[in-house]
Motif scaffolding. Structure first.
Motif, short mmCIF file in Angstrom:
data_model
loop_
_atom_site.label_atom_id
_atom_site.label_comp_id
_atom_site.label_asym_id
_atom_site.label_seq_id
_atom_site.Cartn_x
_atom_site.Cartn_y
_atom_site.Cartn_z
N GLU A 1 0.83 -1.19 0.00
CA GLU A 1 0.00 0.00 0.00
C GLU A 1 0.87 1.25 0.00
O GLU A 1 0.57 2.22 -0.67
CB GLU A 1 -0.92 -0.01 1.22
N GLY B 1 -10.57 11.69 -6.49
CA GLY B 1 -10.36 11.35 -5.09
C GLY B 1 -8.94 10.93 -4.78
O GLY B 1 -8.51 10.99 -3.62
N ALA B 2 -8.18 10.52 -5.79
CA ALA B 2 -6.80 10.09 -5.56
C ALA B 2 -5.92 11.25 -5.08
O ALA B 2 -4.92 11.02 -4.40
CB ALA B 2 -6.21 9.51 -6.85
N ARG C 1 1.50 6.79 -6.83
CA ARG C 1 0.48 7.77 -7.21
C ARG C 1 0.96 9.19 -6.97
O ARG C 1 0.66 10.10 -7.75
CB ARG C 1 -0.81 7.50 -6.42
N ARG C 2 1.70 9.39 -5.89
CA ARG C 2 2.27 10.72 -5.63
C ARG C 2 3.18 11.14 -6.79
O ARG C 2 3.13 12.28 -7.24
CB ARG C 2 3.07 10.71 -4.32
N HIS D 1 -6.54 13.73 -2.85
CA HIS D 1 -6.54 13.89 -1.40
C HIS D 1 -6.14 12.62 -0.67
O HIS D 1 -5.87 12.65 0.53
CB HIS D 1 -7.91 14.39 -0.95
N TYR D 2 -6.05 11.53 -1.39
CA TYR D 2 -5.48 10.31 -0.84
C TYR D 2 -3.97 10.45 -0.71
O TYR D 2 -3.35 9.85 0.18
CB TYR D 2 -5.83 9.14 -1.77
N CYS D 3 -3.37 11.28 -1.55
CA CYS D 3 -1.92 11.45 -1.59
C CYS D 3 -1.43 12.77 -1.01
O CYS D 3 -0.33 12.84 -0.45
CB CYS D 3 -1.42 11.34 -3.03
N THR E 1 -5.28 15.53 -11.53
CA THR E 1 -5.69 14.12 -11.53
C THR E 1 -6.09 13.66 -12.93
O THR E 1 -5.79 12.53 -13.31
CB THR E 1 -6.84 13.88 -10.54
N VAL F 1 0.88 4.31 -2.78
CA VAL F 1 0.71 5.74 -2.51
C VAL F 1 1.87 6.51 -3.12
O VAL F 1 1.67 7.56 -3.75
CB VAL F 1 0.63 6.00 -0.98
#
Length: 204
Positions: free
Chosen positions: A6, A47-48, A13-14, A50-52, A39, A10
């Protein structure tokens, strides 16, 4: 999925979002850098973001960290053969200029981001961080030169560090304005000679 996997996801994706932010900034300027634009450019759901990243400020910091690491790696790449001080400075200034020449759009984008961060109250901490990080990275290299070559500077090392940064940025900024390769190369040579003259001598 393990926690380690996981974490890698992250980070991946960052990196995608940083790549996308640089591309959006390069193409459209700071006003174009919205979370949705970034994005979308990265091919990720909104949503990705604010996940990163908690907000655009840490994204901008990640962009500047990426650019700073790249710039330092290019400017201070270990030489194949031993260089004297003037040659070291010439090599570093030339590499910094070459990076600007190779990708002027990204260079302009980074200048815009740094300028914007200095004017935006919400990003002033970012501007201060960027300046300190730049100073620390160059100071580390100058300290290495000083130790390796036994250099005795005629002025405090901090002044040499700030002069190197101002010179590198000034040469690149002027080139971005006039695209005059010959004049930029001549300025690099003159500047390297002048800065090297601040060394009283060495044990080398």
């Amino acid at each position: 999925m393990t926690l380690q996997q996981e974490h890698r996801s992250v980070e991946e994706r960052r990196e995608q979002l940083v790549d996308a932010a640089i591309a959006v900034l390069r193409d459209g300027g700071i006003s174009a850098v919205t979370t949705r634009a970034v994005t979308a450019r990265a091919g990720l759901p909104h949503g990705a973001f604010h996940y990163c990243f908690a907000s655009k400020a840490p994204l901008f910091r990640a962009v500047l960290e990426r650019q700073l690491r790249t710039a330092m790696a290019v400017a201070f790449a270990p030489p194949v053969t031993r260089l004297d001080l003037e040659a070291r400075i010439t090599s570093g200034l030339s590499a910094h200029l070459a990076q600007t020449r190779d990708d002027p759009a990204t260079a302009l984008a980074v200048v815009e981001l740094v300028t914007h961060s200095r004017r935006d109250p919400d990003l002033q901490d970012l501007a201060a961080w960027e300046q300190h990080a730049y100073l620390d990275a160059v100071r580390e290299q100058v300290d290495e030169w000083t130790a390796e070559d036994g250099i005795r500077w005629a002025v405090p090392v901090e002044h040499v560090v700030r002069l190197l940064i101002a010179t590198a940025d000034g040469i690149s900024s002027t080139w971005l304005a006039d695209r005059d390769d010959a004049s930029a190369d001549a300025t690099v040579r003159v500047a390297a000679r002048a800065i090297a003259a601040l060394a009283d001598g060495s044990d080398a």
